[in-house]
Design a protein around this motif. Structure first.
Motif, PDB file in Angstrom:
ATOM      1  N   PHE B  35       0.820  -1.201   0.000  1.00  0.00           N
ATOM      2  CA  PHE B  35       0.000   0.000   0.000  1.00  0.00           C
ATOM      3  C   PHE B  35       0.859   1.259   0.000  1.00  0.00           C
ATOM      4  O   PHE B  35       1.942   1.292   0.593  1.00  0.00           O
ATOM      5  CB  PHE B  35      -0.879   0.056   1.265  1.00  0.00           C
ATOM      6  N   TYR B  37      -0.014   5.167   1.241  1.00  0.00           N
ATOM      7  CA  TYR B  37      -0.967   6.059   1.872  1.00  0.00           C
ATOM      8  C   TYR B  37      -0.416   7.480   1.814  1.00  0.00           C
ATOM      9  O   TYR B  37       0.794   7.705   1.865  1.00  0.00           O
ATOM     10  CB  TYR B  37      -1.210   5.670   3.344  1.00  0.00           C
ATOM     11  N   GLN B  39      -0.757  11.363   3.624  1.00  0.00           N
ATOM     12  CA  GLN B  39      -1.205  12.085   4.811  1.00  0.00           C
ATOM     13  C   GLN B  39      -0.897  13.576   4.633  1.00  0.00           C
ATOM     14  O   GLN B  39       0.208  14.027   4.906  1.00  0.00           O
ATOM     15  CB  GLN B  39      -0.515  11.546   6.066  1.00  0.00           C
ATOM     16  N   GLN B  44      -6.399  13.660   7.461  1.00  0.00           N
ATOM     17  CA  GLN B  44      -6.382  12.226   7.667  1.00  0.00           C
ATOM     18  C   GLN B  44      -5.636  11.463   6.579  1.00  0.00           C
ATOM     19  O   GLN B  44      -5.506  11.920   5.449  1.00  0.00           O
ATOM     20  CB  GLN B  44      -7.808  11.679   7.816  1.00  0.00           C
ATOM     21  N   MET B  45      -5.163  10.308   6.942  1.00  0.00           N
ATOM     22  CA  MET B  45      -4.452   9.415   6.046  1.00  0.00           C
ATOM     23  C   MET B  45      -5.440   8.785   5.071  1.00  0.00           C
ATOM     24  O   MET B  45      -6.513   8.309   5.476  1.00  0.00           O
ATOM     25  CB  MET B  45      -3.800   8.323   6.896  1.00  0.00           C
ATOM     26  N   LEU B  47      -5.831   6.204   1.442  1.00  0.00           N
ATOM     27  CA  LEU B  47      -5.189   5.236   0.565  1.00  0.00           C
ATOM     28  C   LEU B  47      -4.980   5.845  -0.810  1.00  0.00           C
ATOM     29  O   LEU B  47      -5.903   6.420  -1.395  1.00  0.00           O
ATOM     30  CB  LEU B  47      -6.060   3.983   0.454  1.00  0.00           C
ATOM     31  N   ARG B  50      -3.014   0.415  -4.165  1.00  0.00           N
ATOM     32  CA  ARG B  50      -2.749  -0.895  -3.584  1.00  0.00           C
ATOM     33  C   ARG B  50      -2.266  -1.831  -4.684  1.00  0.00           C
ATOM     34  O   ARG B  50      -2.791  -1.804  -5.801  1.00  0.00           O
ATOM     35  CB  ARG B  50      -4.028  -1.437  -2.945  1.00  0.00           C
ATOM     36  N   MET B  89       2.731  13.899   3.224  1.00  0.00           N
ATOM     37  CA  MET B  89       3.654  12.843   3.593  1.00  0.00           C
ATOM     38  C   MET B  89       3.108  11.538   3.034  1.00  0.00           C
ATOM     39  O   MET B  89       1.898  11.268   3.163  1.00  0.00           O
ATOM     40  CB  MET B  89       3.791  12.767   5.111  1.00  0.00           C
ATOM     41  N   PHE B  91       3.372   7.367   2.837  1.00  0.00           N
ATOM     42  CA  PHE B  91       3.833   6.194   3.569  1.00  0.00           C
ATOM     43  C   PHE B  91       3.616   4.937   2.738  1.00  0.00           C
ATOM     44  O   PHE B  91       2.536   4.721   2.189  1.00  0.00           O
ATOM     45  CB  PHE B  91       3.073   6.033   4.896  1.00  0.00           C
ATOM     46  N   LEU B 105      -0.457  -3.968   9.403  1.00  0.00           N
ATOM     47  CA  LEU B 105       0.476  -3.322   8.483  1.00  0.00           C
ATOM     48  C   LEU B 105       1.660  -2.742   9.238  1.00  0.00           C
ATOM     49  O   LEU B 105       1.528  -2.283  10.377  1.00  0.00           O
ATOM     50  CB  LEU B 105      -0.206  -2.189   7.714  1.00  0.00           C
ATOM     51  N   PHE B 107       4.328   0.328   8.632  1.00  0.00           N
ATOM     52  CA  PHE B 107       4.483   1.524   7.834  1.00  0.00           C
ATOM     53  C   PHE B 107       5.945   1.959   7.797  1.00  0.00           C
ATOM     54  O   PHE B 107       6.685   1.800   8.770  1.00  0.00           O
ATOM     55  CB  PHE B 107       3.651   2.671   8.423  1.00  0.00           C
ATOM     56  N   GLY B 108       6.354   2.534   6.657  1.00  0.00           N
ATOM     57  CA  GLY B 108       7.664   3.137   6.573  1.00  0.00           C
ATOM     58  C   GLY B 108       7.714   4.451   7.321  1.00  0.00           C
ATOM     59  O   GLY B 108       6.713   4.903   7.896  1.00  0.00           O
ATOM     60  N   GLN B 109       8.889   5.080   7.282  1.00  0.00           N
ATOM     61  CA  GLN B 109       9.084   6.340   8.005  1.00  0.00           C
ATOM     62  C   GLN B 109       8.453   7.522   7.293  1.00  0.00           C
ATOM     63  O   GLN B 109       8.302   8.597   7.875  1.00  0.00           O
ATOM     64  CB  GLN B 109      10.576   6.606   8.186  1.00  0.00           C
TER      65      GLN B 109
END
Lengths: 113, 117
Positions: B35, B37, B39, B44-45, B47, B50, B89, B91, B105, B107-109
């Protein structure tokens, strides 16, 4: 369709106090997630519910954090007592099942003084 | 180790240009979802896109597409015709081993994308 609702949006407390966050998932979504997102980092899963049962709470600091999802709908996340390192945004997400994408709420920004 | 790495903390792109955000992950699973995402600041985050790992065809959603290299465990996001509203941002996220159907899940940084007018 209404999205994931969270309250409050912001909360400021002193360390050692307690705080609670509320989440109302999208109607019909069986799976609910609570994440902690520290500033500048990705979200970290704290706890995952399937209906009213816990699927994964391996990263929940159980000495101070607790969560419940009564009746498999709304959920609350509580911190008692709070520490400075708990300052973060707490995100709630829901999905219809574990294989479907997650829908996120706006989050609660917690500041600990 | 269950890791997902976004090696670009910040990226910038000129409006209307194309930008690619990179992501690598580590799993021994053969069937899983990946995924991206988005932000936006104080919002809000949501999608973005996918990808199903068993599908060789790269996923596309309007101006967003992925370059999925399963053997290399690489999952990059390409944004074409960048718009000011793309500033956010981003992710990358994937399920840790054994969690492909549970929804969990990692998540990356994150990569902060700036779009310049």
């Amino acid at each position: 369709e209404a999205g994931v609702a969270q309250s409050p949006r912001y909360k400021i407390i002193e360390k050692r106090q307690s705080v609670a966050f509320w989440c109302n998932p999208i109607s019909g979504h069986a799976t609910l997630y609570w994440y902690q997102q520290i500033l500048g980092q990705g979200p970290k899963l704290l706890i995952q519910f399937q209906n009213n049962g816990v699927v994964d709470d391996s990263q929940l600091p159980k000495d101070r954090f607790s969560a419940e999802r009564l009746k498999g709908v709304d959920s609350t996340l509580k911190i008692q007592p709070a520490k400075l390192e708990d300052s973060a945004v707490y995100l709630c997400a829901s999905s219809s099942d574990g294989a479907q994408p997650q829908h996120f709420g706006d989050g609660t920004r917690l500041s600990i003084l | 180790a269950q890791t997902v790495t976004q090696s670009q903390p910040e990226m910038s792109v000129q409006e209307a240009e194309t930008v690619t955000l990179s992501c690598t992950y580590d799993t021994s699973e053969s069937d899983y979802y990946l995924f991206w995402y988005k932000q936006p600041p104080s919002r809000q985050m949501i999608l973005v896109i996918r990808q199903e790992a068993y599908k060789q065809q790269n996923a596309t959603e309007n101006r967003f597409s992925v370059n999925f290299q399963k053997a290399a465990k690489s999952f990059s996001l390409k944004i074409s015709d960048s718009q000011l509203g793309d500033a956010a941002m981003y992710f990358c996220a994937y399920p840790p081993p054994g969690s492909s159907n549970t929804g969990k899940l990692i998540f990356g940084q994150g990569t902060t994308l700036q779009v310049k007018p």
